[in-house]
Write a protein that holds these residues in place. Sequence first.
Motif, PDB file in Angstrom:
ATOM      1  N   THR A  23       0.723  -1.352  -0.086  1.00  0.00           N
ATOM      2  CA  THR A  23       0.120  -0.083  -0.305  1.00  0.00           C
ATOM      3  C   THR A  23       0.796   1.125   0.345  1.00  0.00           C
ATOM      4  O   THR A  23       0.772   2.304  -0.882  1.00  0.00           O
ATOM      5  CB  THR A  23      -0.703   0.122   1.206  1.00  0.00           C
ATOM      6  N   GLU A  24       1.912   1.358   0.780  1.00  0.00           N
ATOM      7  CA  GLU A  24       2.546   2.511   0.878  1.00  0.00           C
ATOM      8  C   GLU A  24       3.596   2.538  -1.018  1.00  0.00           C
ATOM      9  O   GLU A  24       3.904   3.445  -0.901  1.00  0.00           O
ATOM     10  CB  GLU A  24       3.717   2.301   2.095  1.00  0.00           C
ATOM     11  N   HIS A  25       3.712   1.380  -0.894  1.00  0.00           N
ATOM     12  CA  HIS A  25       4.955   1.232  -2.159  1.00  0.00           C
ATOM     13  C   HIS A  25       4.205   2.278  -3.547  1.00  0.00           C
ATOM     14  O   HIS A  25       4.430   3.443  -4.255  1.00  0.00           O
ATOM     15  CB  HIS A  25       5.005  -0.652  -2.226  1.00  0.00           C
ATOM     16  N   HIS A  26       2.826   1.965  -2.980  1.00  0.00           N
ATOM     17  CA  HIS A  26       1.887   2.105  -4.662  1.00  0.00           C
ATOM     18  C   HIS A  26       0.779   3.910  -4.391  1.00  0.00           C
ATOM     19  O   HIS A  26       0.964   4.290  -5.256  1.00  0.00           O
ATOM     20  CB  HIS A  26       0.759   1.336  -4.766  1.00  0.00           C
ATOM     21  N   PRO A  53       8.517  -4.159  -4.430  1.00  0.00           N
ATOM     22  CA  PRO A  53       9.272  -3.824  -3.580  1.00  0.00           C
ATOM     23  C   PRO A  53       9.984  -4.756  -4.081  1.00  0.00           C
ATOM     24  O   PRO A  53       9.842  -5.992  -4.021  1.00  0.00           O
ATOM     25  CB  PRO A  53       8.921  -3.287  -2.858  1.00  0.00           C
ATOM     26  N   LEU A  54      11.417  -4.672  -3.149  1.00  0.00           N
ATOM     27  CA  LEU A  54      12.137  -5.767  -2.070  1.00  0.00           C
ATOM     28  C   LEU A  54      12.150  -5.915  -0.648  1.00  0.00           C
ATOM     29  O   LEU A  54      12.411  -4.880  -0.341  1.00  0.00           O
ATOM     30  CB  LEU A  54      13.727  -5.837  -2.688  1.00  0.00           C
ATOM     31  N   VAL A  55      12.097  -7.159  -0.209  1.00  0.00           N
ATOM     32  CA  VAL A  55      11.879  -6.912   1.488  1.00  0.00           C
ATOM     33  C   VAL A  55      12.323  -7.469   1.521  1.00  0.00           C
ATOM     34  O   VAL A  55      12.948  -8.886   1.117  1.00  0.00           O
ATOM     35  CB  VAL A  55      10.288  -7.292   2.215  1.00  0.00           C
ATOM     36  N   GLY A  80       3.823 -10.530  -5.096  1.00  0.00           N
ATOM     37  CA  GLY A  80       4.402  -9.915  -6.171  1.00  0.00           C
ATOM     38  C   GLY A  80       5.760  -8.950  -5.749  1.00  0.00           C
ATOM     39  O   GLY A  80       6.018  -8.174  -5.922  1.00  0.00           O
ATOM     40  N   ILE A  81       6.088  -9.584  -4.827  1.00  0.00           N
ATOM     41  CA  ILE A  81       6.588  -8.501  -3.832  1.00  0.00           C
ATOM     42  C   ILE A  81       8.798 -10.081  -3.975  1.00  0.00           C
ATOM     43  O   ILE A  81       8.047 -10.387  -4.230  1.00  0.00           O
ATOM     44  CB  ILE A  81       6.519  -8.754  -2.536  1.00  0.00           C
ATOM     45  N   ARG A  82       9.666  -8.954  -4.301  1.00  0.00           N
ATOM     46  CA  ARG A  82      10.505  -9.631  -3.816  1.00  0.00           C
ATOM     47  C   ARG A  82      10.843  -9.598  -2.572  1.00  0.00           C
ATOM     48  O   ARG A  82      11.083  -8.631  -2.051  1.00  0.00           O
ATOM     49  CB  ARG A  82      11.779  -8.525  -5.181  1.00  0.00           C
ATOM     50  N   ALA A 149      15.996  -2.076  -0.424  1.00  0.00           N
ATOM     51  CA  ALA A 149      14.999  -2.418  -0.562  1.00  0.00           C
ATOM     52  C   ALA A 149      14.255  -1.361   1.062  1.00  0.00           C
ATOM     53  O   ALA A 149      14.392  -0.236   0.762  1.00  0.00           O
ATOM     54  CB  ALA A 149      15.717  -3.433   1.162  1.00  0.00           C
ATOM     55  N   ALA A 150      13.429  -2.029   0.803  1.00  0.00           N
ATOM     56  CA  ALA A 150      11.246  -1.306   0.665  1.00  0.00           C
ATOM     57  C   ALA A 150      11.567  -1.147   2.644  1.00  0.00           C
ATOM     58  O   ALA A 150      10.906  -0.836   3.204  1.00  0.00           O
ATOM     59  CB  ALA A 150      10.239  -1.430   0.715  1.00  0.00           C
TER      60      ALA A 150
END
Length: 354
Positions: A23-26, A53-55, A80-82, A149-150
Motif C-alpha cells: 500500500t505504501e509502495h503504490h 519492492p524488495l523486502v 509480487g514482492i521480491r 530495499a523497501a
Amino acid sequence: MGPHPAVAAIRLAVRRVLHDLLTEHHRTPAAVPHEPPPSSRLRSSREVPPSPPLVLVACSGGADSMALASALAFESPKLGIRAGAVTVDHGLQPGSDARAAEVVQRLRELGLDPVDSVAVTVGRTGGPEAAARDARYAALDTAAERHGAAAVLLGHTRDDQAETVLLGLARGSGIRSLSGMAAVSGAGGRYRRPFLELDRQTARKACMVQSLPVWDDPHNADPAYTRSRLRHEGLPALEKALGKGVVEALARTAQLSRDDADALDSWAGQAEATVRDATGLLECAKLYALPPAVRRRILRRAAIEAGAPAGSLFARHIEEVDRLITGWRGQGAINLPGKVVAQRQGGRLVIRQG
C-alpha cells in the motif's frame, strides 16, 4: 487440510506487513524519466507503474528469524514482492563465519534472493549487548540501502517485547523505555516487526513442523548477559509469583505506553519552538511553566542535538538538568555523556559540547 496453526499464524503476520508495504509502495509512483510529448499523453497515462519492492529479512539462523524467513519466502511471490535476506556475523564466537555460511545456504534454499552475509566488528561502547546491536543495525542499514530495499523484517516476538519492557523498567528510563519496540521503526519506517503479537514458542513450533533447522545462540543462555538472565530467571520467577499472562500483560503495557509517549513527544515538539529565544537558547522561565513530562523531553532532545549519545542518556541525567530549571540554587554545570555540558546562564539553559 490447511497448514499447522503455528505456520498459519506466522504467515498471516507476515502477510499483513507485506500488504502494508505494498500500500505504501503504490502511494509513491515511480518517477517518469522525461516528460512525454502531448500526443503521447493523450494516447495513454504516462504514470510508470512502480517496480516490485524488495523486502529483506534479518536472519541469525535462530528459530524466530528462520520462521520469519520461511513465511516471507512463502507469502512474497503471491503478492509480487521480491524477497531477500541478510545475516550478520558478529565474530563473537569461534566458527561464526562457517555458521553464517550455513544460514546463507538455508535462506537460499527457501528461495530468497539476494542473500547477504555481512561480517561486522563489535565495539565496546555501551556494553557488549548494546555494541553488538549497534553493529548489527549499521550492517542492516547498509545492506538495505545497497539493495534499495523497501523494508527489513525483524523476528522480535512478544517475549522479546516483554523482556525489553522489564529492562526499561529496571533502568528507570521513563515511559518511552516501557513502550518497548515499535512495530515500525527506523528511517522511513525501514524496520518492521511482524511477530510482536506472537510468542516465541509459536515461531519455534513453526520451524519444527516445517523441518527447518535452527541454531540456538549460546549467548541467549549465557548468564553473563542481562537479557539472558531475565529470560531464564527473571520472567519465570515473575510468572511463578504472579501467574501466567505476565508476558502478554507486559506486551500490552508496551503498546499503551507507546501511545502515551508518542502523544507527549508530539506535544514537546510543538512546545519547543515557544521556549527558545531569538538566538535559539532555551528560556528557563518558559521551560518551568511546562508540564515536567513535556519539559524533560525538550531537555533530552536538546542534549542529543548537542552530541550526547541517546543510548547513554538516562533519566538521571535529564533529572539533573531539569533541576537547573526547577531547583536553581546557583549550582554548577552538569556533565552529560558525549562530553556534553548543561549550565544555566542569565536565565537561559545552555547545552553544548564541553
